[in-house]
Design an enzyme around this catalytic site. Structure first.
Site, PDB file in Angstrom:
ATOM      1  CE  LYS A 192      -2.941  -7.923  -4.843  1.00 48.18           C
ATOM      2  NZ  LYS A 192      -3.903  -7.283  -3.672  1.00 48.18           N
ATOM      3  CG  ASP A 243      -5.457  -7.851   0.800  1.00 46.83           C
ATOM      4  OD1 ASP A 243      -5.903  -7.640   1.234  1.00 46.83           O
ATOM      5  OD2 ASP A 243      -4.923  -7.411  -0.581  1.00 46.83           O
ATOM      6  N   GLY A 247      -0.989  -5.833  -7.445  1.00 41.98           N
ATOM      7  CA  GLY A 247      -0.023  -7.419  -8.826  1.00 41.98           C
ATOM      8  C   GLY A 247       0.785  -6.940 -10.041  1.00 41.98           C
ATOM      9  CB  ILE A 291       2.274  -1.735   0.958  1.00 39.27           C
ATOM     10  CG1 ILE A 291       1.064  -0.873   1.302  1.00 39.27           C
ATOM     11  CG2 ILE A 291       2.345  -2.800   2.173  1.00 39.27           C
ATOM     12  CD1 ILE A 291      -0.595  -1.032   1.142  1.00 39.27           C
ATOM     13  CB  SER A 299      -9.427  -2.764   1.331  1.00 40.39           C
ATOM     14  OG  SER A 299      -8.805  -1.545   1.284  1.00 40.39           O
TER      15      SER A 299
END
Length: 514
Positions: free
Chosen positions: A288, A258, A170, A199, A264
């Site tokens: 974030k 997310d 972030g 991404i 993850s």
């Protein structure tokens, strides 16, 4: 039903997709986004159906690249096609859409069917949306993490402890990993670092590292590098540690959500055999996580899931209100990281953050005064020597210097229109302009900040420089700059942020890089 195959040459996003003529599909009783089982030479593959009278004549079936290669098909080959039933995992997804908690077996079956490509994009979107809307409690996050580990590859290393670090991302310019890995490895610990490509950011860790060395190593190659040098920085997509996550990310990105952040990260850390893990949680406006309180709550969840997976976790709540260092963009960041390793004194905030995180890892492994030790490893040159070992082991040039790193020649420098101090830097705007300049595809593109928050600025002094490889991208970045204010200069913080004259359309920045 027996149909003749037509190779469509479609990548189809790596999915198992076939295209059938509408009449054939109707005879089988299959609708669009339904499933068929395709059998050829004793092998069977389930695929999602799309209908088209133009791409597939009656009696034929158009096949995407994935199905074609998995079944070993040839043009005009005759295959047996039958309607396939809906997988049970679809009913579990419906349960989550109704707000029900999923159990371990249900999560495992959803992940197994995801990896086996038995679920369509619509069904995967429903699952990810349900996780976002109803959340995952810690039990579900643990079940999902374990399922993602079990459906991927894992690495076993002799010796230990195995250590790792991860940032939730972030913040632009965060090339901390390129310092932490050699610092920790230079201290004699094992740190197998798998990293993502960008991404939504101007550069992912794998993009930065690839400027210095190859990163598309497979799992055996990665193991060999770690066994020889103590550390590695590789692209996670090449080692297939948690393939389900790569699929879920493709769903999360267009939805700008997310919900799988914890499983993850933790699944991939368990897959490389990590015993000790530091999670970096950048915090502040433009990051974030906005507040320290939110960061502490997230840290609690990371530590709890870590304990359930057998990983000791500590979290570093770090300053995230401006880019790390002054360089944003793959080549610019790789150059700055190498300069920092060579003690060239160009990015004190980067060095401070990297030695702090490396110090936490060292103390978790039983060393005392971790940050002091990390600073000494950097100052003595042992860290850069270790980095050169890693670069050589991964197939790069160990003698690379900052001057060898090629960056874009197209430049636009923005100067201050008034004296004062830098009051704030907008991380989202920095990322947007850097991407408009060509990042991350153009490695040499990006932004160089000449001033950071709190620094004195004179009228006419340079604030930042946009770097591009092509004039067209530099022009695009300049156009984007007109809508995205990167920083503010003034004598003090102004109380009025901005005036809202019309009902606004709120566009939230979204960071998805792991």
């Amino acid at each position: 039903m027996i149909l003749k195959t037509i190779f469509l040459g479609l990548e189809a996003g790596g999915k198992s997709i076939v295209i059938m003529n509408g009449d054939d599909a109707e005879r089988l009783g299959v609708l669009s986004l339904g499933r068929v089982a395709i059998r050829f030479n004793g092998e069977e593959k389930t695929a999602i159906v799309h209908k088209s009278s133009k791409l597939a004549d009656p009696g034929t079936i158009g096949v995407c690249k994935r199905v074609w290669s998995d079944l070993g098909l040839s043009e005009g080959a005759e295959v047996v096609v039958e309607a396939a039933s809906f997988p049970d995992s679809l009913y579990f997804i419906r349960n989550k859409l109704a707000g029900r908690k999923l159990g371990s077996d249900e999560m495992r079956e959803i992940v197994e069917d995801t990896v086996a490509e038995k679920l369509s994009d619509v069904e995967l979107s429903a699952f990810v949306t349900a996780l976002h809307s109803f959340g995952l409690d810690l039990d579900e996050a643990t079940y999902l993490s374990l399922a993602m580990i079990e459906t991927g590859r894992t690495m076993k290393l002799d010796g230990g402890p195995i250590v790792d670090k991860h940032s939730i991302g972030g913040v632009p310019g965060d090339k901390t990993t390129l310092l932490v890995v050699p610092l920790v490895a230079a201290a004699g610990l094992l740190i197998p670092k798998s990293s993502s490509r960008a991404i939504t950011s101007p550069a992912g860790t794998a993009d930065r590292a690839e400027v210095l060395m190859p990163v598309t190593l497979d799992l055996d190659e990665m193991r060999g590098v770690v066994e020889r040098t103590g550390g590695a920085v590789v692209w996670g997509g090449a080692v297939h540690l948690a393939p389900a996550d790569d699929i879920f990310v493709k769903v999360e990105y267009p939805l700008s959500i997310d919900p799988l952040l914890l499983p993850s990260i933790m699944s991939k850390k368990r897959a490389v055999g990590a015993d000790l893990l530091v999670v970096d949680i950048p915090t502040g406006r433009g990051a974030k996580v906005k507040t320290i309180g939110e960061a502490d709550l997230l840290a609690k969840d990371f530590m709890e899931i870590g304990s359930r997976l057998g990983i000791t976790v500590r979290c570093a709540v770090t300053y995230g209100e401006e880019p790390i260092g002054s360089a944003i963009g793959p080549a610019l960041e790789a150059r700055e990281a190498l300069e920092a390793l060579m003690n060239m004194g160009t990015a004190p905030d980067l060095v401070d953050k990297a030695t702090a995180i490396a110090g936490m890892i060292l103390e978790m492994a039983g060393r005392s005064d971790g940050k002091v030790l990390a600073e000494e490893l950097l100052r003595s040159g042992r860290a850069v020597e270790k980095m050169r070992e890693i670069i050589a082991a991964q197939g790069g040039d160990p003698d690379i210097t900052p001057d060898d790193i090629v960056v874009g020649e197209e430049r636009l420098t923005i100067e201050s229109g008034r004296p004062g101090h830098v009051l704030w830097i907008n991380n989202s705007s920095v990322a947007e302009v850097a991407k408009a300049a060509g990042c991350p595809k153009d490695r040499g593109a990006g932004i160089l900040l000449h001033k950071k928050i709190g620094e004195v600025v004179g009228e006419g002094e340079p604030l930042f420089t946009i770097v591009a490889e092509r004039t067209s991208n530099l022009r695009r970045a300049q156009e984007r700059l007109e809508k995205a204010r990167i920083l503010a200069v003034g004598d003090r913080m102004e109380m009025l942020i901005h005036e809202v004259k019309e009902r606004p359309v709120v566009k939230r920045s979204f960071n998805l890089d792991r």
